[in-house]
Design a protein around this motif. Structure first.
Motif, PDB file in Angstrom:
ATOM      1  N   TYR A 137      -6.358  -0.486  -3.489  1.00  0.00           N
ATOM      2  CA  TYR A 137      -7.342   0.426  -2.906  1.00  0.00           C
ATOM      3  C   TYR A 137      -6.679   1.396  -1.927  1.00  0.00           C
ATOM      4  N   LEU A 138      -5.827   0.870  -1.057  1.00  0.00           N
ATOM      5  CA  LEU A 138      -5.163   1.708  -0.054  1.00  0.00           C
ATOM      6  C   LEU A 138      -4.198   2.694  -0.699  1.00  0.00           C
ATOM      7  N   SER A 149      -7.094  -5.537  -5.520  1.00  0.00           N
ATOM      8  CA  SER A 149      -6.488  -5.937  -4.255  1.00  0.00           C
ATOM      9  C   SER A 149      -6.611  -4.818  -3.222  1.00  0.00           C
ATOM     10  N   GLU A 150      -6.442  -5.187  -1.968  1.00  0.00           N
ATOM     11  CA  GLU A 150      -6.511  -4.202  -0.894  1.00  0.00           C
ATOM     12  C   GLU A 150      -5.378  -3.190  -1.001  1.00  0.00           C
ATOM     13  N   SER A 151      -4.206  -3.650  -1.439  1.00  0.00           N
ATOM     14  CA  SER A 151      -3.056  -2.751  -1.588  1.00  0.00           C
ATOM     15  C   SER A 151      -3.345  -1.654  -2.607  1.00  0.00           C
ATOM     16  N   PRO A 155       0.821  -1.215   0.000  1.00  0.00           N
ATOM     17  CA  PRO A 155       0.000   0.000   0.000  1.00  0.00           C
ATOM     18  C   PRO A 155       0.855   1.265   0.000  1.00  0.00           C
ATOM     19  N   ARG A 192      -6.186   5.648  -2.052  1.00  0.00           N
ATOM     20  CA  ARG A 192      -7.089   6.306  -1.109  1.00  0.00           C
ATOM     21  C   ARG A 192      -6.750   7.779  -0.896  1.00  0.00           C
TER      22      ARG A 192
END
Length: 201
Positions: free
Chosen positions: A158-159, A154-156, A128, A162
């Motif tokens: 999105y983060l 993936s969450e990475s 991230p 952000r």
């Protein structure tokens, strides 16, 4: 038709019905307005003269005091009711599935004709890191408001996006007409293109 893949000699074969559709401004406008209206709360509420808290007794005598008035709850007085008071209501507009999918296809086709779709093999970040995402977008030469579409974001990713106010990250399931219309350019992975085709076919 064929879509070229960024930094690759290979191309991606896609359906003309999804990426080569004729643009219909009326259809796209109707679907975008309906989508935005569906997100409206519709909870605004005002009080009429019969609902405000106050006496309905005649405020002064009929003659000799200037203008003739009844209760102080009338709309012309401060603290009185509202003439055409707003009440809670739904702003939802009916758009069937066929129209919605046709509008998405029309938007994608127009973006493709304008050269605003960039297809990449994959788009992911090791961790991230916003700095890493900025560098990756700079290499792709996208506009100020890019939309990144992956098969399963993936969450990475999105983060990483952000803290960037004009960068949006969506998976195929979260793709909507408002996001597509508002983007300067769309960065989409090859796997996401195939999934979009399956969805809109």
């Amino acid at each position: 038709m064929e879509l070229s893949i960024n930094n690759s000699k290979s191309t991606l074969s896609v359906s003309d019905a999804v990426f080569g559709r004729e643009f219909s401004e009326d259809l796209v406008h109707q679907v975008v307005v309906a989508y935005r209206n569906a997100g409206r709360a519709g909870t605004k509420a005002q009080k009429t003269r019969s609902e405000v808290n106050g006496t309905t007794k005649k405020s002064k005598k009929q003659k000799g005091g200037g203008a003739r008035h009844g209760a102080l709850t009338a709309p012309i007085f401060v603290g009185g009711g509202v003439t055409f008071a707003a009440k809670p209501r739904s702003f939802a507009q009916k758009v069937n599935r066929k129209m919605y999918r046709a509008a998405i296809s029309a938007i994608l086709s127009e973006l493709n004709r304008q050269g605003r779709i960039t297809v990449v093999e994959s788009f992911d970040i090791d961790g991230p890191k916003t700095k890493g995402l900025i560098a990756k977008l700079k290499d792709l030469s996208v506009g100020r408001r890019p939309l990144i579409v992956t098969e399963d974001a993936s969450e990475s990713l999105y983060l990483s996006a952000r803290n960037l106010p004009y960068v949006e990250v969506r998976d195929v399931q979260g793709l909507d007409p408002v996001a597509l219309v508002g983007a300067d350019s769309v960065v989409v992975t090859a796997d996401a293109v195939k999934k979009i085709e399956e969805w809109l076919a």
